[in-house]
Design a protein around this motif. Structure first.
Motif, PDB file in Angstrom:
ATOM      1  N   MET A   1      49.332  34.350  34.978  1.00  0.00           N
ATOM      2  CA  MET A   1      49.458  35.527  34.277  1.00  0.00           C
ATOM      3  C   MET A   1      49.873  36.727  34.994  1.00  0.00           C
ATOM      4  N   VAL A   2      51.311  37.946  33.558  1.00  0.00           N
ATOM      5  CA  VAL A   2      52.042  38.401  33.435  1.00  0.00           C
ATOM      6  C   VAL A   2      51.347  39.752  33.639  1.00  0.00           C
ATOM      7  N   ALA A   3      51.828  40.537  34.052  1.00  0.00           N
ATOM      8  CA  ALA A   3      51.441  41.972  34.448  1.00  0.00           C
ATOM      9  C   ALA A   3      51.227  42.498  33.507  1.00  0.00           C
ATOM     10  N   LYS A   4      50.021  44.027  34.125  1.00  0.00           N
ATOM     11  CA  LYS A   4      49.253  44.325  32.788  1.00  0.00           C
ATOM     12  C   LYS A   4      50.128  45.957  32.286  1.00  0.00           C
ATOM     13  N   PHE A   5      50.583  46.453  31.651  1.00  0.00           N
ATOM     14  CA  PHE A   5      50.673  48.035  31.314  1.00  0.00           C
ATOM     15  C   PHE A   5      49.782  48.151  30.384  1.00  0.00           C
ATOM     16  N   SER A   6      50.025  49.336  30.380  1.00  0.00           N
ATOM     17  CA  SER A   6      48.594  50.029  29.709  1.00  0.00           C
ATOM     18  C   SER A   6      49.107  50.949  28.205  1.00  0.00           C
ATOM     19  N   VAL A   7      48.382  50.332  27.006  1.00  0.00           N
ATOM     20  CA  VAL A   7      48.960  50.966  25.533  1.00  0.00           C
ATOM     21  C   VAL A   7      47.903  51.642  25.219  1.00  0.00           C
ATOM     22  N   ARG A   8      47.163  52.415  26.075  1.00  0.00           N
ATOM     23  CA  ARG A   8      46.042  52.921  25.411  1.00  0.00           C
ATOM     24  C   ARG A   8      44.795  51.929  25.452  1.00  0.00           C
ATOM     25  N   LYS A   9      43.633  53.160  24.826  1.00  0.00           N
ATOM     26  CA  LYS A   9      42.228  51.539  24.371  1.00  0.00           C
ATOM     27  C   LYS A   9      42.174  51.625  23.002  1.00  0.00           C
ATOM     28  N   SER A  10      40.874  50.504  22.433  1.00  0.00           N
ATOM     29  CA  SER A  10      41.041  50.324  20.999  1.00  0.00           C
ATOM     30  C   SER A  10      40.139  51.075  20.700  1.00  0.00           C
ATOM     31  N   SER A  11      40.432  51.567  19.276  1.00  0.00           N
ATOM     32  CA  SER A  11      38.784  51.888  18.050  1.00  0.00           C
ATOM     33  C   SER A  11      38.262  50.947  17.881  1.00  0.00           C
ATOM     34  N   PHE A  12      38.469  49.751  17.922  1.00  0.00           N
ATOM     35  CA  PHE A  12      38.012  48.128  16.876  1.00  0.00           C
ATOM     36  C   PHE A  12      37.188  47.936  17.401  1.00  0.00           C
ATOM     37  N   GLY A  13      36.297  47.909  16.275  1.00  0.00           N
ATOM     38  CA  GLY A  13      35.403  46.363  16.723  1.00  0.00           C
ATOM     39  C   GLY A  13      34.514  46.467  18.058  1.00  0.00           C
ATOM     40  N   GLU A  14      34.914  45.225  18.661  1.00  0.00           N
ATOM     41  CA  GLU A  14      34.025  45.084  19.693  1.00  0.00           C
ATOM     42  C   GLU A  14      34.883  45.724  20.978  1.00  0.00           C
ATOM     43  N   LEU A  15      36.100  45.797  20.933  1.00  0.00           N
ATOM     44  CA  LEU A  15      37.192  46.682  21.285  1.00  0.00           C
ATOM     45  C   LEU A  15      37.279  47.241  21.355  1.00  0.00           C
ATOM     46  N   ARG A  16      36.355  48.473  20.740  1.00  0.00           N
ATOM     47  CA  ARG A  16      35.938  49.865  20.628  1.00  0.00           C
ATOM     48  C   ARG A  16      36.309  50.651  22.539  1.00  0.00           C
ATOM     49  N   GLY A  17      36.657  51.132  23.186  1.00  0.00           N
ATOM     50  CA  GLY A  17      36.855  51.651  24.157  1.00  0.00           C
ATOM     51  C   GLY A  17      37.240  50.631  25.447  1.00  0.00           C
ATOM     52  N   VAL A  18      38.155  49.582  24.786  1.00  0.00           N
ATOM     53  CA  VAL A  18      37.943  48.876  26.167  1.00  0.00           C
ATOM     54  C   VAL A  18      40.505  48.975  25.881  1.00  0.00           C
ATOM     55  N   GLU A  19      40.303  49.232  26.795  1.00  0.00           N
ATOM     56  CA  GLU A  19      42.047  49.312  27.529  1.00  0.00           C
ATOM     57  C   GLU A  19      42.684  48.479  26.961  1.00  0.00           C
ATOM     58  N   GLN A  20      43.791  48.534  26.508  1.00  0.00           N
ATOM     59  CA  GLN A  20      44.899  47.304  25.918  1.00  0.00           C
ATOM     60  C   GLN A  20      46.106  47.074  26.609  1.00  0.00           C
ATOM     61  N   TYR A  21      46.153  46.218  27.264  1.00  0.00           N
ATOM     62  CA  TYR A  21      47.470  46.085  27.467  1.00  0.00           C
ATOM     63  C   TYR A  21      49.015  45.025  26.705  1.00  0.00           C
ATOM     64  N   VAL A  22      50.099  45.604  27.523  1.00  0.00           N
ATOM     65  CA  VAL A  22      51.103  44.278  27.031  1.00  0.00           C
ATOM     66  C   VAL A  22      51.552  44.219  28.498  1.00  0.00           C
ATOM     67  N   MET A  23      52.848  43.586  28.027  1.00  0.00           N
ATOM     68  CA  MET A  23      52.867  42.078  29.535  1.00  0.00           C
ATOM     69  C   MET A  23      54.257  43.549  30.465  1.00  0.00           C
ATOM     70  N   SER A  24      55.099  45.114  29.288  1.00  0.00           N
ATOM     71  CA  SER A  24      55.998  45.291  30.957  1.00  0.00           C
ATOM     72  C   SER A  24      56.056  46.702  30.820  1.00  0.00           C
ATOM     73  N   GLU A  25      56.430  47.564  30.963  1.00  0.00           N
ATOM     74  CA  GLU A  25      56.340  49.051  31.030  1.00  0.00           C
ATOM     75  C   GLU A  25      57.087  49.281  29.917  1.00  0.00           C
ATOM     76  N   ARG A  26      58.003  48.420  29.204  1.00  0.00           N
ATOM     77  CA  ARG A  26      59.611  49.058  29.216  1.00  0.00           C
ATOM     78  C   ARG A  26      58.775  48.851  27.365  1.00  0.00           C
ATOM     79  N   ILE A  27      58.008  47.291  26.856  1.00  0.00           N
ATOM     80  CA  ILE A  27      57.295  47.267  26.322  1.00  0.00           C
ATOM     81  C   ILE A  27      55.993  48.406  25.494  1.00  0.00           C
ATOM     82  N   ALA A  28      55.350  48.624  26.668  1.00  0.00           N
ATOM     83  CA  ALA A  28      54.633  49.972  26.779  1.00  0.00           C
ATOM     84  C   ALA A  28      55.072  50.978  26.210  1.00  0.00           C
ATOM     85  N   LEU A  29      56.408  51.886  26.620  1.00  0.00           N
ATOM     86  CA  LEU A  29      57.257  52.690  26.549  1.00  0.00           C
ATOM     87  C   LEU A  29      57.055  52.528  25.192  1.00  0.00           C
ATOM     88  N   GLN A  30      57.466  51.205  24.220  1.00  0.00           N
ATOM     89  CA  GLN A  30      58.140  51.368  23.009  1.00  0.00           C
ATOM     90  C   GLN A  30      57.235  51.029  21.914  1.00  0.00           C
TER      91      GLN A  30
END
Length: 273
Positions: A1-30
């Motif tokens: 499993m790759v590392a997880k870096f937050s891109v904030r919470k979703s407001s969509f459907g059943e994922l509302r309020g669930v933190e979302q992630y990407v694989m690197s801090e650089r991508i998160a900042l992008q």
């Protein structure tokens, strides 16, 4: 499993309020820098809300659940572990939406999608070709091209800062634009016609005839799995394609002469089989 870096919470459907992630801090900042730039565009148009991540990294249990229940749920998803949302192999895909001040979620307007694609490209991301034909204007994949501009190093701080009380709220747009109806992320359902032996990749809003060589490539996308294409009767194949056409019509997606001709040709061939 790759590392997880937050891109904030979703407001969509059943994922509302669930933190979302990407694989690197650089991508998160992008991604977060894309949100900042896009929000500036919203304000320039006098619109409220904030660009947000409907879904980022997708867990393997969720992928398997969606795949195993795709017919009952009425969704079309990629076979497990083949999507760029996959938490083990990739984790660089983002589905975007707009979070409104009341916490609800809406799809982007057509002009907003156009601006989003431009911003994403500048930030090192891509709106992939398959998502253009699906169409899935909300789906983007980051770290796929050189950055035109580096991300804001303080992007997280900028997004959590409260706006100044002296700033006047933006004026409401004179004539609101009707947004398109979003769908659950739709990859493809791969099928083989039992009688004609033709193979198709069928999405919620599009379908494509798949060549034999491409079918082999698709079938080996999942390690150890060579049965990606499901064999269906001609009637079932025709039904899926007719459903695809009906969804485009109901959502107001243009029914181009090329698309209509493709539908007619496939239905004619399958009906004659």
């Amino acid at each position: 499993m790759v590392a997880k870096f937050s891109v904030r919470k979703s407001s969509f459907g059943e994922l509302r309020g669930v933190e979302q992630y990407v694989m690197s801090e650089r991508i998160a900042l992008q991604v977060l820098s894309t949100i900042i730039d896009f929000n500036a565009y919203l304000r320039s148009k006098g619109r409220s809300g904030s660009l947000s991540v409907n879904e980022g990294m997708r867990s393997r249990p969720r992928q398997s659940y969606l795949w195993n229940n795709r017919f009952a749920l009425g969704v079309v998803v990629a076979p497990p572990f083949t999507s760029r949302h996959d938490e083990v192999l990739h984790g660089n895909a983002i589905d975007f939406g707009i979070t409104m001040p009341d916490g609800s979620n809406r799809a982007l307007y057509s002009d907003e999608f156009a601006r989003l694609h431009q911003i994403v490209e500048g930030r090192g991301g891509t709106w992939p070709d398959w998502a253009k034909t699906a169409p899935e204007p909300w789906h983007h994949e980051f770290a796929t091209r050189a950055e035109a501009v580096p991300p804001y190093p303080d992007a997280r701080t900028r997004l959590t800062a409260k706006p100044s009380a002296s700033v006047k709220p933006p004026a409401k747009p004179a004539a609101p634009i009707k947004p398109p109806t979003p769908k659950v992320e739709a990859d493809m359902l791969y099928v083989t016609s039992e009688k004609t032996k033709k193979q198709y990749a069928i999405g919620e809003l599009s379908f494509t005839a798949v060549s034999s060589s491409r079918a082999i490539t698709y079938s080996h996308a999942v390690p150890g799995d060579t049965s990606l294409f499901q064999t269906l009767s001609s009637a079932q194949v025709s039904g899926l394609i007719q459903d695809c056409r009906a969804r485009r019509d109901s959502l107001g997606v243009a029914l181009s002469p090329v698309f209509e001709a493709s539908v007619k040709a496939v239905l004619s061939e399958e009906d004659a089989a």
